[in-house]
Write an enzyme that holds these catalytic residues in place. Structure first.
Site, PDB file in Angstrom:
ATOM      1  N   LYS A  76      97.744  38.753  55.959  1.00  0.00           N
ATOM      2  CA  LYS A  76      97.656  38.453  57.399  1.00  0.00           C
ATOM      3  C   LYS A  76      96.216  38.614  57.890  1.00  0.00           C
ATOM      4  O   LYS A  76      95.585  39.653  57.679  1.00  0.00           O
ATOM      5  CB  LYS A  76      98.579  39.395  58.154  1.00  0.00           C
ATOM      6  CG  LYS A  76      98.760  39.095  59.627  1.00  0.00           C
ATOM      7  CD  LYS A  76      99.760  40.103  60.205  1.00  0.00           C
ATOM      8  CE  LYS A  76     100.244  39.781  61.579  1.00  0.00           C
ATOM      9  NZ  LYS A  76     101.291  40.735  62.014  1.00  0.00           N
ATOM     10  N   GLU A 113     109.189  38.274  58.040  1.00  0.00           N
ATOM     11  CA  GLU A 113     108.111  39.271  57.966  1.00  0.00           C
ATOM     12  C   GLU A 113     108.733  40.636  57.696  1.00  0.00           C
ATOM     13  O   GLU A 113     109.787  40.966  58.223  1.00  0.00           O
ATOM     14  CB  GLU A 113     107.334  39.309  59.291  1.00  0.00           C
ATOM     15  CG  GLU A 113     106.150  40.282  59.258  1.00  0.00           C
ATOM     16  CD  GLU A 113     105.336  40.313  60.563  1.00  0.00           C
ATOM     17  OE1 GLU A 113     105.890  40.026  61.631  1.00  0.00           O
ATOM     18  OE2 GLU A 113     104.140  40.648  60.475  1.00  0.00           O
ATOM     19  N   CYS A 169     103.164  35.773  61.641  1.00  0.00           N
ATOM     20  CA  CYS A 169     103.437  36.257  62.996  1.00  0.00           C
ATOM     21  C   CYS A 169     102.289  36.052  63.987  1.00  0.00           C
ATOM     22  O   CYS A 169     102.123  34.957  64.501  1.00  0.00           O
ATOM     23  CB  CYS A 169     103.867  37.728  62.909  1.00  0.00           C
ATOM     24  SG  CYS A 169     104.911  38.194  64.304  1.00  0.00           S
TER      25      CYS A 169
HETATM   26  O1  LIG Z   1     102.166  37.828  68.924  1.00  0.00           O
HETATM   27  C1  LIG Z   1     103.155  38.475  69.246  1.00  0.00           C
HETATM   28  O2  LIG Z   1     103.582  38.498  70.390  1.00  0.00           O
HETATM   29  C2  LIG Z   1     103.890  39.292  68.236  1.00  0.00           C
HETATM   30  C3  LIG Z   1     103.152  39.426  66.948  1.00  0.00           C
HETATM   31  C4  LIG Z   1     103.779  40.342  65.976  1.00  0.00           C
HETATM   32  O3  LIG Z   1     104.804  40.929  66.222  1.00  0.00           O
HETATM   33  C5  LIG Z   1     103.176  40.517  64.671  1.00  0.00           C
HETATM   34  O4  LIG Z   1     102.086  39.998  64.414  1.00  0.00           O
HETATM   35  O5  LIG Z   1     103.789  41.173  63.818  1.00  0.00           O
END
Ligand SMILES: O=C(O)CCC(=O)C(=O)O
Length: 296
Positions: free
Chosen positions: A133, A63, A174
């Protein structure tokens, strides 16, 4: 001779195309990401070529691989998809190396909106999928971490899968990993592997990163790959790292630590079928009950 309905159809219609495969070698690149965009992109391209030399057929990046992760950076680092310089570099690298590239994510600009977007390139450099996303990372854990992607980003609204030589692969980013509905939809669409470029942090990483990867693999009986940037303790957002690959038995096949590195592994779809036939939860769901209760 009596023909069954199946025999009556010409076998040509059942033959899988020549290029279909049952297994392929994947490379998951846990790279350092810093403030210099050109340097980040050059490092990613170099890793794609190195992975190809080691036999990779599909290479996945983390990411936000071209930009530091943080709401204050997205506007400055954003570019249009697919005309921006990062996309052009990914396309060229995929074509030169002749590999499929799951291009981590980059901040995408589209009109006035910004998205956290993953692009996928085939071995000829053609864009085969774009995923924005869908679940924005908005959390507040007092004295630990507060993050609000929705202050600057817009959310995507399309489930995205693509075909790699007859194997269907789904993309999440993520925070999406937390949403079982999304992985369930991708599994229902026929995916054997879900790839999540991600960057968990030092609070949620140790608690949930591996747990969620194994949970999604176990729930949907498929392969799950999570690809993180390497940890940089001087960055505003410190990534957990721990890029990993989980098989359809929910076993961690390989997991990195915090340093830069690459996982190289075989993804075999026979294992998906093995687990699904031996533990047939997919055909045992009591949707008759769930649906009734839901409707009440
Ligand atoms: O869900 C999480 O704990 C981290 C998510 C995250 O860092 C993101 O979505 O970029």
């Amino acid at each position: 001779m009596c023909e069954s309905a199946t025999d009556a159809v010409h076998p040509r219609f059942f033959r899988k195309p020549e290029h279909y495969v049952r297994a392929f070698k994947i490379a998951l690149i846990q790279m350092s990401v810093g403030p210099d965009k050109a340097k980040n992109v050059a490092a990613a391209i170099s890793e794609i070529h190195k992975a190809k030399e080691k036999g990779a057929q599909l290479v996945a990046l983390p990411e936000c691989f071209n930009s530091p992760y943080g709401t204050k950076y997205f506007e400055e680092y954003a570019e249009e998809v697919p005309s921006g310089s990062t996309c052009r570099a990914l396309s060229r690298a995929a074509a030169e190396a002749g590999v499929c590239v799951v291009g981590g994510t980059l901040p995408e600009r589209c009109g006035h909106a910004l998205y956290n977007t993953c692009t996928v390139w085939d071995g000829s450099g053609a864009l085969v999928a774009t995923y924005r996303k869908m679940h924005l990372f908005d959390i507040d854990i007092p004295n630990k971490i507060t993050f609000k992607e929705s202050e600057v980003l817009s959310a995507g609204d399309q489930i995205t899968t693509f075909d790699y030589q007859g194997i269907k692969i789904g993309i999440g980013i993520c925070y999406d990993l937390r949403f079982i509905e999304m992985s369930h939809l991708m599994a229902k669409q026929g995916c054997s592997l879900l790839i999540y470029p991600g960057a968990f942090n030092m609070t949620t990483g140790p608690k949930h990163w591996e747990l969620l990867a194994r949970a999604r693999a176990n729930d949907e009986q498929l392969w799950v790959a999570l690809v993180s940037p390497a940890r940089d303790t001087t960055a505003g957002y410190v990534a957990w790292g721990h890029t990993l690959l989980v098989d359809p038995w929910a076993t961690v096949v390989d997991q990195l630590g915090e340093a830069p590195g690459t996982i190289m592994a075989d993804v075999d779809v026979n294992l998906v079928e093995e687990v699904r036939s031996q533990i047939p939860i997919r055909v045992q769901r009591r949707t008759d009950i769930y649906d009734t209760v839901h409707k009440k």
